[in-house]
Scaffold this active site. Sequence first.
Site, PDB file in Angstrom:
ATOM      1  N   THR A 215       0.862  -1.194   0.000  1.00 41.87           N
ATOM      2  CA  THR A 215       0.000   0.000   0.000  1.00 41.87           C
ATOM      3  C   THR A 215       0.892   1.237   0.000  1.00 41.87           C
ATOM      4  O   THR A 215       1.990   1.203   0.547  1.00 41.87           O
ATOM      5  CB  THR A 215      -0.873  -0.028   1.276  1.00 41.87           C
ATOM      6  N   ARG A 243     -14.923  -6.455  -0.316  1.00 37.38           N
ATOM      7  CA  ARG A 243     -14.136  -6.099   0.878  1.00 37.38           C
ATOM      8  C   ARG A 243     -13.473  -4.725   0.709  1.00 37.38           C
ATOM      9  O   ARG A 243     -12.865  -4.428  -0.300  1.00 37.38           O
ATOM     10  CB  ARG A 243     -13.062  -7.163   1.112  1.00 37.38           C
ATOM     11  N   VAL A 244     -13.595  -3.899   1.741  1.00 38.91           N
ATOM     12  CA  VAL A 244     -12.931  -2.595   1.751  1.00 38.91           C
ATOM     13  C   VAL A 244     -12.081  -2.527   3.015  1.00 38.91           C
ATOM     14  O   VAL A 244     -12.539  -2.894   4.102  1.00 38.91           O
ATOM     15  CB  VAL A 244     -13.968  -1.445   1.749  1.00 38.91           C
ATOM     16  N   GLY A 245     -10.838  -2.092   2.854  1.00 36.96           N
ATOM     17  CA  GLY A 245      -9.937  -2.002   4.000  1.00 36.96           C
ATOM     18  C   GLY A 245      -9.939  -0.615   4.620  1.00 36.96           C
ATOM     19  O   GLY A 245     -10.878   0.176   4.439  1.00 36.96           O
ATOM     20  N   ASP A 246      -8.872  -0.312   5.330  1.00 33.01           N
ATOM     21  CA  ASP A 246      -8.798   0.956   6.063  1.00 33.01           C
ATOM     22  C   ASP A 246      -8.372   2.127   5.185  1.00 33.01           C
ATOM     23  O   ASP A 246      -8.654   3.281   5.509  1.00 33.01           O
ATOM     24  CB  ASP A 246      -7.798   0.826   7.209  1.00 33.01           C
ATOM     25  N   THR A 266      -0.671   1.786   6.836  1.00 33.09           N
ATOM     26  CA  THR A 266      -0.596   0.572   6.021  1.00 33.09           C
ATOM     27  C   THR A 266      -0.549  -0.623   6.960  1.00 33.09           C
ATOM     28  O   THR A 266       0.104  -0.579   8.007  1.00 33.09           O
ATOM     29  CB  THR A 266       0.635   0.553   5.102  1.00 33.09           C
ATOM     30  N   GLY A 267      -1.244  -1.671   6.590  1.00 37.99           N
ATOM     31  CA  GLY A 267      -1.244  -2.848   7.453  1.00 37.99           C
ATOM     32  C   GLY A 267      -2.524  -3.620   7.277  1.00 37.99           C
ATOM     33  O   GLY A 267      -3.228  -3.460   6.274  1.00 37.99           O
ATOM     34  N   GLY A 269      -5.901  -4.133   7.302  1.00 32.91           N
ATOM     35  CA  GLY A 269      -6.951  -3.122   7.326  1.00 32.91           C
ATOM     36  C   GLY A 269      -8.067  -3.362   8.316  1.00 32.91           C
ATOM     37  O   GLY A 269      -8.576  -2.426   8.933  1.00 32.91           O
TER      38      GLY A 269
HETATM   39  N1  ASP Z   1      -4.236  -1.565   4.693  1.00 29.89           N
HETATM   40  C1  ASP Z   1      -4.473  -2.199   3.436  1.00 29.89           C
HETATM   41  C2  ASP Z   1      -5.820  -2.885   3.461  1.00 29.89           C
HETATM   42  O1  ASP Z   1      -6.128  -3.525   4.431  1.00 29.89           O
HETATM   43  C3  ASP Z   1      -3.421  -3.200   3.058  1.00 29.89           C
HETATM   44  C4  ASP Z   1      -1.993  -2.821   3.379  1.00 29.89           C
HETATM   45  O2  ASP Z   1      -1.727  -1.716   3.818  1.00 29.89           O
HETATM   46  O3  ASP Z   1      -1.102  -3.670   3.184  1.00 29.89           O
HETATM   47  O4  ASP Z   1      -6.516  -2.832   2.492  1.00 29.89           O
END
Ligand code: ASP
Length: 349
Positions: A215, A243-246, A266-267, A269
């Site tokens: 990300t 699916r929607v992340g953060d 990032t991480g 989500g």
């Molecule tokens: N945070 C992002 C998500 O969950 C993925 C990532 O940052 O690696 O969509």
Amino acid sequence: MQPHLRLKFISLAAAALLPAAGQAAETPAAPRPYGLVIHGGAGVIERKTMTAALEAEYRAKLTEARGAGYAILARGGTALDAVIAAVKILEDSPLFNAGKGAVLTADGTCELDASIMDGRTQAAGAIAGVRHIKNPITLARAVMEKSAHVMLTGDGAEKFAKQQGFEFVPNDYFQTDARRQQLETARERAKQKALGRPTSSLEADPFSRTARYGTVGCVALDQAGNLAAGTSTGGMTNKQFGRVGDAPIIGAGTYAHNATCAVSATGWGEYFIRVGVARDIAAQVEYQGATLADAASATLAKVAALGGDGGVICIDRAGRIALPFNTAGMYRGYQLSTGAAAIEIFGAN
Ligand code: ASP
């Protein structure tokens, strides 16, 4: 075992000091601090598995993105423009999980999420689940500036993009062989798990972690003292329908307020949404007077306590920055008007 929290904290407070009241009028005003921080995702990024050639490619692209954003700030441009310039370069690179090179969904397509926030006005824009917009961060900005809404999703977001004259690309444009391979691996793992074969859960599976880093994001402070933050992603490999992340959630993956700080995350989500990561960091600064470094590390500890991992980049009005992460590595870089600058990939271990 709890992942180790690594912190990077640079203080530019000295550069931000203004002349004391009553000081001689001829004393030149201290220059306004400005600068930016970028990330290209956090995850299992280890020196032992990275070739020198690939590392050089990552460093070059991070350097290019940082330089494009910094050049805008150096000539008096806005933090928003700097964020867009840096993020677009990372979206266009297949090295990162955003735009070209985004990870694949369970259906084998790319669905992109992005958001941006203006710390001066707290205006924000976000898009989720778009499939044909070459630079999702620019569509997030258009939602902020040209629509009455903060977030548009899927077909609706693309309808808006069409109205706004955006460039459309086929979904194939985003897909790469490396991401197809990662999807295959993730599917195989999921199958094995369903059969009860692996002893570890998918959550503890290093493959699912490996497959999702990349990300991208940027936080910036301009010479007028305005902050901005932006984040763009393909999400997580093998993500399920819708699916929607953060990353596109204001307050989770992205937040900016001139009174406190700008944050891009990032991480994993799901955990970042549940903790409300970006706003949680700003809230500690706002309500407790916490330093960026303390606030960011306390928030990441909450993510870790739930079982998640990742990292954040933060900058405040004085040009102080923090770049903590609790994964093995995080693609990251910064450049500040004091001359401080770095491009880093790995953690301390
Ligand atoms: N945070 C992002 C998500 O969950 C993925 C990532 O940052 O690696 O969509």
